[in-house]
Design an enzyme around this catalytic site. Structure first.
Site, PDB file in Angstrom:
ATOM      1  CB  CYS A 141      -0.936   0.024   1.149  1.00  7.16           C
ATOM      2  SG  CYS A 141      -0.048  -0.606   2.818  1.00  7.16           S
TER       3      CYS A 141
HETATM    4  N1  LIG Z   1      -4.233  -5.242   4.733  1.00  8.09           N
HETATM    5  C1  LIG Z   1      -3.874  -4.456   3.914  1.00  8.09           C
HETATM    6  O1  LIG Z   1      -4.068  -3.117   3.874  1.00  8.09           O
HETATM    7  C2  LIG Z   1      -2.754  -5.062   3.039  1.00  8.09           C
HETATM    8  C3  LIG Z   1      -2.375  -6.283   3.132  1.00  8.09           C
HETATM    9  N2  LIG Z   1      -1.303  -6.769   2.282  1.00  8.09           N
HETATM   10  C4  LIG Z   1      -0.849  -8.105   2.460  1.00  8.09           C
HETATM   11  O2  LIG Z   1      -1.845  -9.197   2.243  1.00  8.09           O
HETATM   12  C5  LIG Z   1      -1.575 -10.277   2.647  1.00  8.09           C
HETATM   13  C6  LIG Z   1      -2.783 -10.622   3.827  1.00  8.09           C
HETATM   14  O3  LIG Z   1      -2.799  -9.580   4.601  1.00  8.09           O
HETATM   15  P1  LIG Z   1      -4.188  -9.299   5.592  1.00  8.09           P
HETATM   16  O4  LIG Z   1      -5.481  -9.780   4.465  1.00  8.09           O
HETATM   17  O5  LIG Z   1      -4.073  -7.622   5.776  1.00  8.09           O
HETATM   18  O6  LIG Z   1      -3.978 -10.120   6.585  1.00  8.09           O
HETATM   19  P2  LIG Z   1      -5.176 -11.073   7.634  1.00  8.09           P
HETATM   20  O7  LIG Z   1      -4.311 -11.404   8.820  1.00  8.09           O
HETATM   21  O8  LIG Z   1      -6.245 -10.129   7.799  1.00  8.09           O
HETATM   22  O9  LIG Z   1      -5.570 -12.345   6.629  1.00  8.09           O
HETATM   23  C7  LIG Z   1      -4.691 -13.327   6.665  1.00  8.09           C
HETATM   24  C8  LIG Z   1      -5.522 -14.297   6.241  1.00  8.09           C
HETATM   25  O10 LIG Z   1      -4.501 -15.663   5.876  1.00  8.09           O
HETATM   26  C9  LIG Z   1      -4.729 -16.784   6.767  1.00  8.09           C
HETATM   27  N3  LIG Z   1      -3.635 -17.390   6.917  1.00  8.09           N
HETATM   28  C10 LIG Z   1      -2.605 -17.106   7.719  1.00  8.09           C
HETATM   29  N4  LIG Z   1      -1.434 -18.111   7.699  1.00  8.09           N
HETATM   30  C11 LIG Z   1      -1.983 -19.214   6.873  1.00  8.09           C
HETATM   31  C12 LIG Z   1      -1.436 -20.335   6.196  1.00  8.09           C
HETATM   32  N5  LIG Z   1      -0.402 -20.749   6.935  1.00  8.09           N
HETATM   33  N6  LIG Z   1      -2.353 -21.128   5.624  1.00  8.09           N
HETATM   34  C13 LIG Z   1      -3.784 -20.636   5.209  1.00  8.09           C
HETATM   35  N7  LIG Z   1      -4.221 -19.289   5.675  1.00  8.09           N
HETATM   36  C14 LIG Z   1      -3.426 -18.611   6.703  1.00  8.09           C
HETATM   37  C15 LIG Z   1      -5.222 -16.029   8.048  1.00  8.09           C
HETATM   38  O11 LIG Z   1      -5.897 -17.059   8.719  1.00  8.09           O
HETATM   39  P3  LIG Z   1      -5.813 -17.059  10.447  1.00  8.09           P
HETATM   40  O12 LIG Z   1      -7.168 -16.121  10.728  1.00  8.09           O
HETATM   41  O13 LIG Z   1      -6.201 -18.155  10.812  1.00  8.09           O
HETATM   42  O14 LIG Z   1      -4.696 -16.292  10.866  1.00  8.09           O
HETATM   43  C16 LIG Z   1      -6.213 -14.939   7.415  1.00  8.09           C
HETATM   44  O15 LIG Z   1      -7.517 -15.604   7.117  1.00  8.09           O
HETATM   45  C17 LIG Z   1      -0.335 -10.100   3.707  1.00  8.09           C
HETATM   46  O16 LIG Z   1       0.619 -10.762   2.784  1.00  8.09           O
HETATM   47  C18 LIG Z   1      -0.241  -8.694   3.721  1.00  8.09           C
HETATM   48  O17 LIG Z   1       0.706  -8.263   4.041  1.00  8.09           O
HETATM   49  C19 LIG Z   1      -1.084  -6.023   1.426  1.00  8.09           C
HETATM   50  C20 LIG Z   1      -1.302  -4.983   0.986  1.00  8.09           C
HETATM   51  C21 LIG Z   1      -2.304  -3.944   2.082  1.00  8.09           C
HETATM   52  C1  LIG Z   2      -0.777  -0.288   9.077  1.00  8.49           C
HETATM   53  C2  LIG Z   2       0.242  -1.286   8.836  1.00  8.49           C
HETATM   54  O1  LIG Z   2       0.807  -2.247   9.741  1.00  8.49           O
HETATM   55  N1  LIG Z   2       0.576  -1.570   7.556  1.00  8.49           N
HETATM   56  C3  LIG Z   2       1.484  -2.920   7.121  1.00  8.49           C
HETATM   57  C4  LIG Z   2       1.611  -2.781   5.467  1.00  8.49           C
HETATM   58  C5  LIG Z   2       0.372  -3.217   4.452  1.00  8.49           C
HETATM   59  C6  LIG Z   2       0.706  -3.470   3.382  1.00  8.49           C
HETATM   60  O2  LIG Z   2       0.826  -2.962   2.534  1.00  8.49           O
HETATM   61  O3  LIG Z   2       0.933  -4.924   3.272  1.00  8.49           O
HETATM   62  P1  LIG Z   2       2.126  -5.751   3.056  1.00  8.49           P
HETATM   63  O4  LIG Z   2       2.363  -6.337   4.142  1.00  8.49           O
HETATM   64  O5  LIG Z   2       1.564  -6.739   1.999  1.00  8.49           O
HETATM   65  O6  LIG Z   2       3.203  -5.036   2.304  1.00  8.49           O
HETATM   66  C7  LIG Z   2       2.753  -2.595   7.729  1.00  8.49           C
HETATM   67  O7  LIG Z   2       3.365  -1.796   7.856  1.00  8.49           O
HETATM   68  O8  LIG Z   2       3.269  -3.719   7.895  1.00  8.49           O
END
Ligand SMILES: NC(=O)C1=CN([C@@H]2O[C@H](COP(=O)(O)OP(=O)(O)OC[C@H]3O[C@@H](n4cnc5c(N)ncnc54)[C@H](OP(=O)(O)O)[C@@H]3O)[C@@H](O)[C@H]2O)C=CC1
Ligand SMILES: CC(=O)N[C@@H](CCC(=O)OP(=O)(O)O)C(=O)O
Length: 310
Positions: free
Chosen positions: A117
């Site tokens: 992000c």
């Molecule tokens: N949130 C954001 O704004 C952004 C997130 N991302 C990236 O997206 C990815 C997901 O993040 P986010 O959605 O925020 O994270 P969350 O913790 O909200 O969701 C992750 C999901 O993955 C599941 N999970 C974790 N480990 C495993 C595993 N070993 N096998 C199967 N499922 C698993 C979790 O299950 P459980 O509930 O059991 O832990 C959960 O449902 C990350 O790599 C993050 O860095 C990228 C850009 C922005």
């Molecule tokens: C607020 C907050 O904790 N933000 C996350 C980044 C979210 C994101 O861009 O996701 P990726 O982990 O996929 O890069 C952090 O700083 O690690």
């Protein structure tokens, strides 16, 4: 037959938002596993290998394992939303507007790394200036940002929303990444075309979705003759011909008393601003986006659509 899409991690923050964006679409078939089975590796492997496109919304290590599960199956294309592959040269970086050739690279790719992000904002501001020769080698770039707390996934959402959480966060706005080694720095450096890693200072505010990324610059240290107007013109030229990243006209940004971090909540677009005083010696470049929109789930759906169009 409609292409099959499997969102691994569909019950997490990013995965759920992708699912919401796909609801009602008839041109794709969504494969799904029940929430209780979300960590069932055998079932996930099966689903991953049945998909035309697998969208990984998992922590880095789980993403790497998922990629291993499909590595021998060339029928499966992958969009990974984690940090694991964003500077891997074997992967296309999923920021279609970052230069003229990128959308075609995404269309043709088997492996697409969805941008982080913060880097979406930072690269969106920096790369056009590097490409235009306005930001010279060696310039000490700084990136300061605030994110909505959904950026921290399920764990941070619980810490911010549940006062009884053992690690509840009560601060309305806090700095983190204090050792200045945030995982997004390599990505900003490589895709921002920087020869020096930026100093990146992130923060989180008590709002769910939204993001401001700031890159302040000293005009005296840029290419000779660079002005607020020439920086703005370079951004406008760079983003011509598409409607996802918009550059706010100078007259409009001049009239703004403030920038609201949540203005683009729920939207998959990004706005860029150039602030400063005409004839002055400083500018502040600002990107405004939803961390879960163009910063994650919106970009993932955009990349999926590009890949399906190939
Ligand atoms: N949130 C954001 O704004 C952004 C997130 N991302 C990236 O997206 C990815 C997901 O993040 P986010 O959605 O925020 O994270 P969350 O913790 O909200 O969701 C992750 C999901 O993955 C599941 N999970 C974790 N480990 C495993 C595993 N070993 N096998 C199967 N499922 C698993 C979790 O299950 P459980 O509930 O059991 O832990 C959960 O449902 C990350 O790599 C993050 O860095 C990228 C850009 C922005
Ligand atoms: C607020 C907050 O904790 N933000 C996350 C980044 C979210 C994101 O861009 O996701 P990726 O982990 O996929 O890069 C952090 O700083 O690690």
């Amino acid at each position: 037959m409609a292409p099959k899409i499997f969102i691994d991690g569909e019950h997490g923050t990013t995965g759920l938002q992708i699912r919401t964006r796909m609801a009602g679409r008839r041109d794709v078939e969504l494969l799904s596993i029940p929430e209780a089975e979300r960590r069932n590796a055998a079932l996930r492997e099966d689903m991953l290998n049945s998909a035309d496109i697998a969208i990984l919304c998992l922590p880095d290590e789980a993403s790497k394992e998922a990629v291993q599960m499909v590595s021998a199956n060339n029928n499966v294309r992958v969009i990974d939303t984690s940090t694991a592959f964003r500077v891997n040269p074997g992967w296309a970086y999923g920021f279609a507007e970052m230069d003229g050739a990128q959308a075609d690279k995404i269309k043709a790719a088997r492996f697409v790394a969805n941008p982080g992000c913060y880097p979406t904002g930072a690269i969106g501001l920096i790369r056009p200036l590097r490409a235009a020769g306005l930001l010279p080698d060696g310039y000490p770039v700084t990136v300061n940002a605030v994110s909505g707390y959904t950026g921290g996934g399920k764990q941070m959402i619980a810490q911010m929303e549940n006062p009884d959480h053992p690690d509840a966060i009560t601060a309305p706005h806090f700095l983190y990444g204090l050792p200045l080694t945030h995982k997004h720095v390599p990505e900003m450096t490589v895709h921002g075309l920087l020869d020096r890693a930026p100093i990146f200072s992130p923060s989180v505010g008590k709002f769910a979705q939204g993001m401001i990324v700031q890159v302040p610059l000293h005009l005296d240290d840029l290419a000779e003759g660079t002005t607020m107007e020439s920086i703005h013109a370079a951004l406008v030229a760079h983003y011509a011909g598409q409607n996802i990243v918009t550059v706010v006209p100078l007259a409009e940004s001049k009239a703004l008393p403030r920038v609201n971090a949540v203005e683009l909540e729920g939207k998959d677009t990004m706005k860029l601003f150039v602030f400063g005083t005409p004839g002055g010696s400083h500018v502040n470049l600002v990107a405004l986006l939803d961390n879960l929109g163009k910063g994650a789930s919106g970009a993932a759906v955009q990349n999926m659509d590009l890949m399906l169009a190939s």
